[in-house]
Design a protein around this motif. Sequence first.
Motif, PDB file in Angstrom:
ATOM      1  N   LEU A  57      29.667 -45.899  38.970  1.00 52.38           N
ATOM      2  CA  LEU A  57      30.152 -47.182  39.460  1.00 52.38           C
ATOM      3  C   LEU A  57      29.687 -47.432  40.884  1.00 52.38           C
ATOM      4  CD1 LEU A  57      33.824 -46.859  38.167  1.00 52.38           C
ATOM      5  CD2 LEU A  57      32.049 -48.329  37.214  1.00 52.38           C
ATOM      6  N   THR A  58      29.228 -48.641  41.136  1.00 48.98           N
ATOM      7  CA  THR A  58      28.837 -49.021  42.484  1.00 48.98           C
ATOM      8  C   THR A  58      29.295 -50.454  42.723  1.00 48.98           C
ATOM      9  OG1 THR A  58      26.995 -49.100  44.060  1.00 48.98           O
ATOM     10  CG2 THR A  58      26.530 -49.780  41.785  1.00 48.98           C
ATOM     11  N   PHE A  59      28.796 -51.085  43.796  1.00 47.40           N
ATOM     12  CA  PHE A  59      29.355 -52.389  44.168  1.00 47.40           C
ATOM     13  C   PHE A  59      28.377 -53.542  44.072  1.00 47.40           C
ATOM     14  CE2 PHE A  59      32.656 -49.704  45.619  1.00 47.40           C
ATOM     15  CZ  PHE A  59      33.796 -50.478  45.484  1.00 47.40           C
ATOM     16  N   THR A  60      27.115 -53.275  43.869  1.00 48.79           N
ATOM     17  CA  THR A  60      26.158 -54.376  43.726  1.00 48.79           C
ATOM     18  C   THR A  60      25.243 -54.109  42.546  1.00 48.79           C
ATOM     19  OG1 THR A  60      24.438 -53.419  45.170  1.00 48.79           O
ATOM     20  CG2 THR A  60      26.164 -54.744  46.232  1.00 48.79           C
ATOM     21  N   ASN A  61      24.831 -55.180  41.883  1.00 48.20           N
ATOM     22  CA  ASN A  61      23.873 -55.044  40.791  1.00 48.20           C
ATOM     23  C   ASN A  61      22.548 -54.494  41.296  1.00 48.20           C
ATOM     24  OD1 ASN A  61      25.159 -56.212  38.258  1.00 48.20           O
ATOM     25  ND2 ASN A  61      25.579 -57.827  39.728  1.00 48.20           N
ATOM     26  N   LYS A  62      22.196 -54.834  42.535  1.00 48.88           N
ATOM     27  CA  LYS A  62      20.947 -54.343  43.119  1.00 48.88           C
ATOM     28  C   LYS A  62      20.962 -52.812  43.221  1.00 48.88           C
ATOM     29  CE  LYS A  62      18.106 -54.766  47.334  1.00 48.88           C
ATOM     30  NZ  LYS A  62      18.182 -53.364  47.779  1.00 48.88           N
ATOM     31  N   ALA A  63      22.081 -52.261  43.724  1.00 56.67           N
ATOM     32  CA  ALA A  63      22.182 -50.804  43.840  1.00 56.67           C
ATOM     33  C   ALA A  63      22.159 -50.149  42.465  1.00 56.67           C
ATOM     34  CB  ALA A  63      23.456 -50.434  44.586  1.00 56.67           C
ATOM     35  N   ALA A  64      22.858 -50.743  41.499  1.00 55.17           N
ATOM     36  CA  ALA A  64      22.880 -50.179  40.145  1.00 55.17           C
ATOM     37  C   ALA A  64      21.486 -50.191  39.531  1.00 55.17           C
ATOM     38  CB  ALA A  64      23.855 -50.964  39.275  1.00 55.17           C
ATOM     39  N   ALA A  65      20.753 -51.303  39.715  1.00 51.89           N
ATOM     40  CA  ALA A  65      19.403 -51.405  39.150  1.00 51.89           C
ATOM     41  C   ALA A  65      18.465 -50.396  39.796  1.00 51.89           C
ATOM     42  CB  ALA A  65      18.867 -52.819  39.334  1.00 51.89           C
ATOM     43  N   LEU A  79      18.168 -42.178  29.505  1.00 45.01           N
ATOM     44  CA  LEU A  79      18.793 -43.256  30.265  1.00 45.01           C
ATOM     45  C   LEU A  79      19.896 -43.953  29.476  1.00 45.01           C
ATOM     46  CD1 LEU A  79      18.754 -44.832  32.930  1.00 45.01           C
ATOM     47  CD2 LEU A  79      17.112 -46.405  31.892  1.00 45.01           C
ATOM     48  N   GLY A  80      19.763 -44.015  28.159  1.00 43.96           N
ATOM     49  CA  GLY A  80      20.767 -44.683  27.336  1.00 43.96           C
ATOM     50  C   GLY A  80      22.132 -44.024  27.379  1.00 43.96           C
ATOM     51  N   ARG A  81      22.229 -42.812  27.912  1.00 48.71           N
ATOM     52  CA  ARG A  81      23.505 -42.106  28.007  1.00 48.71           C
ATOM     53  C   ARG A  81      24.223 -42.376  29.330  1.00 48.71           C
ATOM     54  NH1 ARG A  81      22.367 -36.150  27.509  1.00 48.71           N
ATOM     55  NH2 ARG A  81      24.626 -36.042  27.769  1.00 48.71           N
ATOM     56  N   VAL A  82      23.651 -43.245  30.151  1.00 48.79           N
ATOM     57  CA  VAL A  82      24.248 -43.542  31.452  1.00 48.79           C
ATOM     58  C   VAL A  82      24.668 -45.003  31.491  1.00 48.79           C
ATOM     59  CG1 VAL A  82      23.933 -43.486  33.947  1.00 48.79           C
ATOM     60  CG2 VAL A  82      22.659 -41.897  32.510  1.00 48.79           C
ATOM     61  N   ARG A  83      25.871 -45.263  31.972  1.00 49.81           N
ATOM     62  CA  ARG A  83      26.269 -46.637  32.270  1.00 49.81           C
ATOM     63  C   ARG A  83      26.352 -46.752  33.788  1.00 49.81           C
ATOM     64  NH1 ARG A  83      25.281 -49.311  29.109  1.00 49.81           N
ATOM     65  NH2 ARG A  83      26.904 -49.925  27.638  1.00 49.81           N
ATOM     66  N   LEU A  84      25.304 -47.312  34.384  1.00 52.77           N
ATOM     67  CA  LEU A  84      25.242 -47.565  35.822  1.00 52.77           C
ATOM     68  C   LEU A  84      25.609 -49.026  36.031  1.00 52.77           C
ATOM     69  CD1 LEU A  84      22.069 -45.595  36.895  1.00 52.77           C
ATOM     70  CD2 LEU A  84      24.104 -45.756  38.290  1.00 52.77           C
ATOM     71  N   THR A  85      26.748 -49.271  36.636  1.00 50.42           N
ATOM     72  CA  THR A  85      27.241 -50.641  36.668  1.00 50.42           C
ATOM     73  C   THR A  85      28.174 -50.847  37.849  1.00 50.42           C
ATOM     74  OG1 THR A  85      28.235 -52.334  35.253  1.00 50.42           O
ATOM     75  CG2 THR A  85      29.251 -50.153  35.188  1.00 50.42           C
ATOM     76  N   THR A  86      28.619 -52.089  38.032  1.00 56.36           N
ATOM     77  CA  THR A  86      29.570 -52.407  39.092  1.00 56.36           C
ATOM     78  C   THR A  86      30.999 -52.323  38.550  1.00 56.36           C
ATOM     79  OG1 THR A  86      29.587 -54.767  38.577  1.00 56.36           O
ATOM     80  CG2 THR A  86      27.898 -53.994  40.127  1.00 56.36           C
ATOM     81  N   PHE A  87      31.966 -52.296  39.452  1.00 57.43           N
ATOM     82  CA  PHE A  87      33.366 -52.259  39.039  1.00 57.43           C
ATOM     83  C   PHE A  87      33.710 -53.470  38.175  1.00 57.43           C
ATOM     84  CE2 PHE A  87      34.178 -48.890  42.089  1.00 57.43           C
ATOM     85  CZ  PHE A  87      35.267 -48.237  41.546  1.00 57.43           C
ATOM     86  N   HIS A  88      33.276 -54.663  38.594  1.00 55.32           N
ATOM     87  CA  HIS A  88      33.612 -55.867  37.833  1.00 55.32           C
ATOM     88  C   HIS A  88      32.934 -55.879  36.464  1.00 55.32           C
ATOM     89  CE1 HIS A  88      35.156 -57.424  41.683  1.00 55.32           C
ATOM     90  NE2 HIS A  88      35.882 -58.228  40.927  1.00 55.32           N
ATOM     91  N   SER A  89      31.702 -55.411  36.412  1.00 54.76           N
ATOM     92  CA  SER A  89      31.002 -55.374  35.137  1.00 54.76           C
ATOM     93  C   SER A  89      31.647 -54.352  34.198  1.00 54.76           C
ATOM     94  CB  SER A  89      29.525 -55.038  35.355  1.00 54.76           C
ATOM     95  OG  SER A  89      28.812 -55.085  34.145  1.00 54.76           O
ATOM     96  N   TYR A  90      32.077 -53.219  34.741  1.00 58.45           N
ATOM     97  CA  TYR A  90      32.756 -52.236  33.904  1.00 58.45           C
ATOM     98  C   TYR A  90      34.091 -52.782  33.403  1.00 58.45           C
ATOM     99  CZ  TYR A  90      35.133 -48.073  32.306  1.00 58.45           C
ATOM    100  OH  TYR A  90      35.814 -47.175  31.538  1.00 58.45           O
ATOM    101  N   ALA A  91      34.795 -53.529  34.260  1.00 59.27           N
ATOM    102  CA  ALA A  91      36.039 -54.150  33.835  1.00 59.27           C
ATOM    103  C   ALA A  91      35.781 -55.123  32.686  1.00 59.27           C
ATOM    104  CB  ALA A  91      36.694 -54.881  35.012  1.00 59.27           C
ATOM    105  N   ALA A  92      34.683 -55.880  32.779  1.00 60.09           N
ATOM    106  CA  ALA A  92      34.333 -56.803  31.692  1.00 60.09           C
ATOM    107  C   ALA A  92      34.062 -56.039  30.400  1.00 60.09           C
ATOM    108  CB  ALA A  92      33.117 -57.636  32.086  1.00 60.09           C
ATOM    109  N   GLU A  93      33.378 -54.896  30.490  1.00 58.70           N
ATOM    110  CA  GLU A  93      33.119 -54.083  29.301  1.00 58.70           C
ATOM    111  C   GLU A  93      34.422 -53.573  28.677  1.00 58.70           C
ATOM    112  OE1 GLU A  93      29.967 -51.123  29.270  1.00 58.70           O
ATOM    113  OE2 GLU A  93      29.217 -51.979  31.133  1.00 58.70           O
ATOM    114  N   LEU A  94      35.346 -53.104  29.513  1.00 58.26           N
ATOM    115  CA  LEU A  94      36.642 -52.650  28.996  1.00 58.26           C
ATOM    116  C   LEU A  94      37.337 -53.760  28.209  1.00 58.26           C
ATOM    117  CD1 LEU A  94      38.315 -50.617  31.908  1.00 58.26           C
ATOM    118  CD2 LEU A  94      37.747 -49.761  29.628  1.00 58.26           C
ATOM    119  N   LEU A  95      37.302 -54.965  28.767  1.00 57.53           N
ATOM    120  CA  LEU A  95      37.989 -56.080  28.116  1.00 57.53           C
ATOM    121  C   LEU A  95      37.237 -56.574  26.888  1.00 57.53           C
ATOM    122  CD1 LEU A  95      39.116 -57.878  31.379  1.00 57.53           C
ATOM    123  CD2 LEU A  95      40.609 -56.787  29.702  1.00 57.53           C
TER     124      LEU A  95
END
Length: 641
Positions: A57-65, A79-95
């Motif tokens: 988890l990080t805070f910007t899409n730029k850093a994740a990319a 790479l498919g075994r890693v979810r590199l994403t932001t807090f908000h994007s991970y929250a969206a995935e949970l929902l």
Amino acid sequence: MIDLSSLNENQREAVLWDKGPLLVLAGPGSGKTRVLTCRIARILEQSEGQYFRILALTFTNKAAAEMRGRVEELVPRELGRVRLTTFHSYAAELLQQHGNHINFRPDFQILSNDADREALLDDALGQLRKDLAYSLPEHFKAAQLLPAVTRLLEQCIAPDQAEILLQQANIENAIPLARVYAAYREALRRTNSLDFPSLIAESLELLSKFPFLIKHVRKVFKHILVDEFQDTNHFQYRILLLIAQPDPSTLFVVADDDQIIYQWNGANPKRIQALRDDFGVSELQLPENYRCPPLVIELANALIEKNLNRSAGKKPLKAVKQGESDDVVRVFRFNSVDEEAAWIAQDISQRKLEERTSCAVLARTKKLLDLVGRKLEEVGVPVYFAARKDEFKSSPLRMLHAILRLVNSKEDKRSLARLSKAFYELEGISIELSPVLSRASADGTDLLRSWLDEVKRRDTLEERTRRLLETDIRPLLNSLNYRGFADKLFDWAEACQADSQPDENAFNEFEEEREVWKILLAEIIKKFEGDDVSLHQLLHELDLTSKTPPKPPDAIPCFTIHASKGMEFGHVYLMGLVEDQLPSWASVKKGNDSLEMQEERRNCFVAITRAQESLTMTFSAQVFGWTKQPSRFLREMGIEL
């Protein structure tokens, strides 16, 4: 086998750590991204063939990319075994996956701009006013109430707790405001919509109410890594606390308490201590700085040691770079800020092209940047501002985005209105919404199909437009093939652009935004590698991501200090180093040892440690007509004025 020989001793220890949860205190330019990506790659390499995944988890899409790209270079097949994403994007995935437990469908829409949020709040107010058992104050308007509703959402206040908390805080009209807040939360669920703050609030509620989901998360994600942990707010931390607590042994957190500059957004120096208390983390430090010249590091250490609430035993930065030119640090005083900005522009313009393209201007406020931007343009130097752009501006991209939203959310009247407006700008054909809504209601069809039927009845419709809306759109309607339709729409828009247009502004920013679309689409597909990116996943990622175009190669970035965090530039110009600017007026009023002043000191620390080759600091006796004193931070750095 991943080669770790180029890592220093501290970096290597962090990458290889296997003794429980770890906090890595990583100073600026210390190679933390390299440590994170090497650690991820090493875990993947050593577990090849296993099915668990890694959540980073990080805070910007730029850093994740950026991290995603580095991991791919090291272990491309994993790479498919890693979810590199932001807090908000991970929250969206949970929902997306589990939101049905709290009445959200996976195809929910994210309201990414205040206009949509105000419209929803206005609807909620209208419903409340129909209830004769209660009355709302006449002055209650959506635009004025939205900030208060946002603050309650950002604090993850449950609707049934809002009235008590507002009354305890002696907020005027606490009872009706609590009712408005509850009505807005209900409107979000009723319309299957979320906004940025409710993504975190609803995810936290989901995990709190259904503990079995936490076990599921930890079964899928064996390792959890967090970048820029110091930027977390209290409720993002609570989500981390929930998903990591069942087995915190594989928690790996990177932070720097000297770079906490988002207190206005909920970041707090106490968060790192909470991590220590809640998880019992071991600690490693990465004090080596590979970015800045030694003299800049000397100034940075002298400045930041004045802060009182740093981590105990925090080591000073250690410069790894050797050798520097005589003018690696320059300080200039001017009579007025206008002279200051003009000199900066002239100095940059006189540099050789290869030097000029690695320059950046930083300031505490956008007003200063606007001034220096104008001066740069006056001397023929292009400028780039990093303003967030939540929505597309050109008519073709707005039309595409509205169509995709309507396919995903079949009763989205706001997107219907946007589609009709963009279509009129491109084709000059006005489609009234009333007959579309009536047709959809009478025939039981969705809004987009009803709109298409209404458009196709027009005799003046160009043949290429008829083909787009009759034939080319079918794969999107029938099988959600959004990529193919986007290509067709762009081809159609190019043909429209070649002709005379009813609205001459329809194609403003079209070329830029088409490139942004391609970049974002590629990044989203890369992020979900191994998964088919559904339409609602695509729309969620688009809504969470800025549409700002990348910096042109010859443009000079003019960034606020907050926007520059995480970046580095060859030659940094830090302007406006005066009292009431840096540090800010509010922090000066609070006093030298206040939390506000300590954050301003961190702002200055972050700004000067962006410099890779040289640092130029400037200040003026007059700033926008007001007499100013040089910033105290200059003296604290040991600079003689």
